[in-house]
Design a protein around this motif. Structure first.
Motif, PDB file in Angstrom:
ATOM      1  N   ARG A 171      19.491  40.047  48.430  1.00 48.17           N
ATOM      2  CA  ARG A 171      20.575  40.953  48.784  1.00 48.17           C
ATOM      3  C   ARG A 171      21.577  40.262  49.726  1.00 48.17           C
ATOM      4  O   ARG A 171      22.807  40.411  49.577  1.00 48.17           O
ATOM      5  N   LEU A 172      21.046  39.481  50.712  1.00 50.44           N
ATOM      6  CA  LEU A 172      21.941  38.776  51.630  1.00 50.44           C
ATOM      7  C   LEU A 172      22.828  37.779  50.874  1.00 50.44           C
ATOM      8  O   LEU A 172      24.026  37.639  51.153  1.00 50.44           O
ATOM      9  N   ARG A 173      22.243  37.070  49.923  1.00 49.87           N
ATOM     10  CA  ARG A 173      23.015  36.084  49.167  1.00 49.87           C
ATOM     11  C   ARG A 173      24.067  36.774  48.296  1.00 49.87           C
ATOM     12  O   ARG A 173      25.203  36.288  48.158  1.00 49.87           O
ATOM     13  N   VAL A 174      23.692  37.901  47.688  1.00 46.08           N
ATOM     14  CA  VAL A 174      24.640  38.604  46.817  1.00 46.08           C
ATOM     15  C   VAL A 174      25.771  39.195  47.637  1.00 46.08           C
ATOM     16  O   VAL A 174      26.949  39.193  47.218  1.00 46.08           O
ATOM     17  N   GLU A 175      25.485  39.717  48.813  1.00 44.28           N
ATOM     18  CA  GLU A 175      26.527  40.311  49.636  1.00 44.28           C
ATOM     19  C   GLU A 175      27.545  39.275  50.126  1.00 44.28           C
ATOM     20  O   GLU A 175      28.679  39.625  50.485  1.00 44.28           O
ATOM     21  N   MET A 176      27.117  38.012  50.126  1.00 34.35           N
ATOM     22  CA  MET A 176      28.046  36.957  50.532  1.00 34.35           C
ATOM     23  C   MET A 176      28.995  36.561  49.411  1.00 34.35           C
ATOM     24  O   MET A 176      29.968  35.819  49.625  1.00 34.35           O
ATOM     25  N   ASP A 205      33.956  39.936  46.300  1.00 35.25           N
ATOM     26  CA  ASP A 205      33.960  41.225  45.629  1.00 35.25           C
ATOM     27  C   ASP A 205      34.332  41.073  44.165  1.00 35.25           C
ATOM     28  O   ASP A 205      35.185  40.265  43.805  1.00 35.25           O
ATOM     29  N   GLY A 206      33.667  41.882  43.368  1.00 33.18           N
ATOM     30  CA  GLY A 206      33.946  41.845  41.946  1.00 33.18           C
ATOM     31  C   GLY A 206      32.891  42.644  41.193  1.00 33.18           C
ATOM     32  O   GLY A 206      31.930  43.189  41.754  1.00 33.18           O
ATOM     33  N   GLU A 207      33.091  42.708  39.873  1.00 31.85           N
ATOM     34  CA  GLU A 207      32.168  43.491  39.044  1.00 31.85           C
ATOM     35  C   GLU A 207      30.766  42.900  39.061  1.00 31.85           C
ATOM     36  O   GLU A 207      29.779  43.632  39.095  1.00 31.85           O
ATOM     37  N   ASP A 208      30.661  41.589  39.046  1.00 30.43           N
ATOM     38  CA  ASP A 208      29.348  40.947  39.046  1.00 30.43           C
ATOM     39  C   ASP A 208      28.601  41.247  40.339  1.00 30.43           C
ATOM     40  O   ASP A 208      27.381  41.504  40.334  1.00 30.43           O
ATOM     41  N   ARG A 209      29.306  41.186  41.470  1.00 27.80           N
ATOM     42  CA  ARG A 209      28.638  41.457  42.748  1.00 27.80           C
ATOM     43  C   ARG A 209      28.110  42.891  42.797  1.00 27.80           C
ATOM     44  O   ARG A 209      26.971  43.137  43.211  1.00 27.80           O
ATOM     45  N   SER A 210      28.926  43.840  42.364  1.00 28.43           N
ATOM     46  CA  SER A 210      28.483  45.246  42.380  1.00 28.43           C
ATOM     47  C   SER A 210      27.296  45.474  41.448  1.00 28.43           C
ATOM     48  O   SER A 210      26.338  46.189  41.772  1.00 28.43           O
ATOM     49  N   ARG A 211      27.344  44.850  40.269  1.00 23.00           N
ATOM     50  CA  ARG A 211      26.238  45.015  39.321  1.00 23.00           C
ATOM     51  C   ARG A 211      24.949  44.404  39.870  1.00 23.00           C
ATOM     52  O   ARG A 211      23.863  44.967  39.721  1.00 23.00           O
ATOM     53  N   LEU A 212      25.034  43.236  40.513  1.00 14.94           N
ATOM     54  CA  LEU A 212      23.848  42.620  41.095  1.00 14.94           C
ATOM     55  C   LEU A 212      23.270  43.465  42.222  1.00 14.94           C
ATOM     56  O   LEU A 212      22.041  43.616  42.353  1.00 14.94           O
ATOM     57  N   LEU A 213      24.150  44.031  43.060  1.00 16.62           N
ATOM     58  CA  LEU A 213      23.644  44.896  44.126  1.00 16.62           C
ATOM     59  C   LEU A 213      22.957  46.131  43.564  1.00 16.62           C
ATOM     60  O   LEU A 213      21.909  46.577  44.067  1.00 16.62           O
ATOM     61  N   ASP A 214      23.525  46.704  42.481  1.00 21.21           N
ATOM     62  CA  ASP A 214      22.865  47.863  41.854  1.00 21.21           C
ATOM     63  C   ASP A 214      21.503  47.485  41.278  1.00 21.21           C
ATOM     64  O   ASP A 214      20.526  48.249  41.401  1.00 21.21           O
ATOM     65  N   ASN A 215      21.424  46.306  40.665  1.00 23.97           N
ATOM     66  CA  ASN A 215      20.143  45.862  40.107  1.00 23.97           C
ATOM     67  C   ASN A 215      19.111  45.642  41.203  1.00 23.97           C
ATOM     68  O   ASN A 215      17.925  45.979  41.048  1.00 23.97           O
TER      69      ASN A 215
END
Length: 483
Positions: free
Chosen positions: A295-300, A303-313
């Motif tokens: 989660r820390l790596r993804v939040e870094m 912003d974009g569709e990929d980041r939001s989708r990864l956080l949801d996953n």
């Protein structure tokens, strides 16, 4: 819960069945014994009374035969009474011998065998006195034909005579005519007394005392044998509710073996649960660490569709892991305590209503019970959330019975098909085929609820709503406290 319609004539408890079996067998045995005893005792008493009268006839015959004719009448009057009527005359009372075998037996083996002369003319007749016995029979006189083989006839007659004595309510009347040495006849009418029933009173008292002692001994034995079984049942119920209780090995050896096996089972299950708890704690830690790092790596990321989708996953993975751990862990580590179930349900409904859920709660009766309140709260919350998600609303009510508590959660949804009502409690099963989190959870809410309810010794069932469309989920818990 006991209901009047469930009352049965045959007891359901082992102790009551054993006592009933002993009483029935004892009554049957006593009945057969008394039936045999009455026949034999009454026959023996009747035979003894008749033999006594026959001995008196023999003594009277010897006395009268040795006396002068002028003194015989006074002697016969003195020897007669209500049981034996003696008289003398020139003509016999019996014109012929109606019972030759009995006459032969009297002279050969019976009470008149002391008569020295074998040439005595003895005539006998046996009959049933209607006025005395009040028996309605067509034939009041029993006759026996003369046969040449006297030995066999005597044996057969004696056997038949004893049977007649045993079967009759009162003894038969015997008439005799014996010739005297001077040509006169001594006539006798013997009326044997009815045998006394005083012995039956003593026998009944003895049988009653025996029955009381036997039942008392059976009750003590049942209490000694079944007390450990009752304790074992209580310990099994406590164990099913998460309260292991080790029992002292008491009672017969086979029951001790069962108690020993039960204690070993509790030890093995407890050790297995402890190992599972340690494994789950380590697994929870190991799962949270990589998920947090991801989660820390993804939040870094920008912003974009990929980041939001990864956080949801990641959120879905973390929620699925937490739900799975909740299902496996349950509330085994929670200790039981006394709490007010009605207050707990009202508080839960208020909390859920405050966050926007369509939840209503009927007025709850006061219900103090012994159990695990957090487990009840988690199970009920899962059911309410499921009702709101698929049935638009949830209404909670509770009914307290003598030995059980029923919690009902009803909704106004489309309902659940009857063939799927058992499968919805399986882990990861969902009636809605989509696996999207937007249309439902991971399919663990009902599975977790049932695991928690079963762990408290209760049950859970899904039914159609009675007052309209929708579903009713009923949770039944044992009433271990006092309402």
């Amino acid at each position: 819960m006991w209901r009047p319609t469930e009352m049965r004539l045959f007891p359901r408890r082992a102790a009551s069945q054993l006592v009933l079996l002993v009483i029935v067998v004892m009554l049957l045995a006593q009945g057969i014994t008394f039936w045999m005893m009455v026949g034999e005792r009454q026959g023996a008493l009747q035979t003894a009374g008749l033999n006594n009268l026959l001995n008196r006839v023999g003594n009277a015959y010897s006395l009268i035969n040795s006396m002068q004719p002028d003194g015989r009448k006074r002697a016969l009057a003195a020897l007669s009474d209500s049981l034996l009527e003696l008289s003398e005359g020139s003509e016999p009372l019996l014109k012929g011998d109606a019972s030759p075998p009995f006459s032969v037996w009297l002279l050969s083996e019976g009470p008149l065998s002391d008569l020295t002369s074998a040439s005595h003319d003895v005539r006998t007749r046996i009959l049933v006195d209607d006025d005395r016995c009040k028996r309605e029979k067509d034939d009041h006189h029993e006759h026996y034909e003369h046969h040449d083989e006297h030995d066999n006839l005597i044996e057969e007659y004696q056997e038949d005579w004893h049977k007649r004595l045993r079967k009759m309510d009162c003894p038969p009347v015997l008439e005799l005519s014996l010739d005297l040495k001077d040509g006169q006849w001594l006539n006798a009418v013997a009326l044997p007394p009815r045998p006394s029933w005083l012995w039956l009173k003593a026998a009944l008292i003895g049988a009653g005392v025996t029955a009381i002692l036997l039942i008392a001994a059976v009750l003590l034995a049942v209490r000694y044998i079944l007390a450990p079984v009752r304790n074992l049942r209580e310990a099994a119920v406590a164990f099913s509710q998460g309260n292991p209780r080790y029992l002292e090995e008491r009672g017969p050896e086979d029951i001790r073996d069962v108690i020993r096996a039960f204690n070993d089972m509790q030890h093995q299950v407890g050790r297995s649960q402890d190992e599972k708890a340690r494994l789950l704690a380590a697994l929870a830690h190991d799962l949270r660490t990589p998920l947090t790092a991801m989660r820390l790596r993804v939040e870094m990321l920008p912003d974009g569709e990929d980041r939001s989708r990864l956080l949801d996953n990641l959120a879905e993975m973390q929620g699925l892991a937490e739900d799975t751990l909740d299902f496996i862990r349950g509330s085994a580590s929670e200790l039981t305590r006394r709490f007010d179930l009605g207050a707990l349900l009202e508080s839960l409904c208020d909390d859920l209503a405050e966050i926007g859920m369509a939840v209503t709660c009927d007025e709850m009766p006061r219900c103090i019970m012994q159990g695990r309140p957090e487990a009840v709260r988690r199970a009920t919350r899962n059911l309410i959330e499921n009702a709101v998600s698929y049935g638009d609303e949830a209404r909670v009510s509770m009914v307290v019975n003598t030995d059980s508590i029923a919690i009902d959660i009803v909704d106004r949804g489309p309902g659940i098909p009857a063939e799927l009502r058992e499968k919805v409690f399986e882990p990861f099963f969902r009636v809605e085929a989509s696996r999207s989190r937007d249309s439902g959870g991971a399919g663990l809410g009902l599975a977790i609820a049932r695991t928690l309810v079963l762990g408290m010794g209760g049950s859970i069932a899904i039914e159609d709503r009675a007052d309209g469309p929708g579903t009713r989920v009923r949770v039944t818990l044992p009433n271990s406290g006092h309402s």
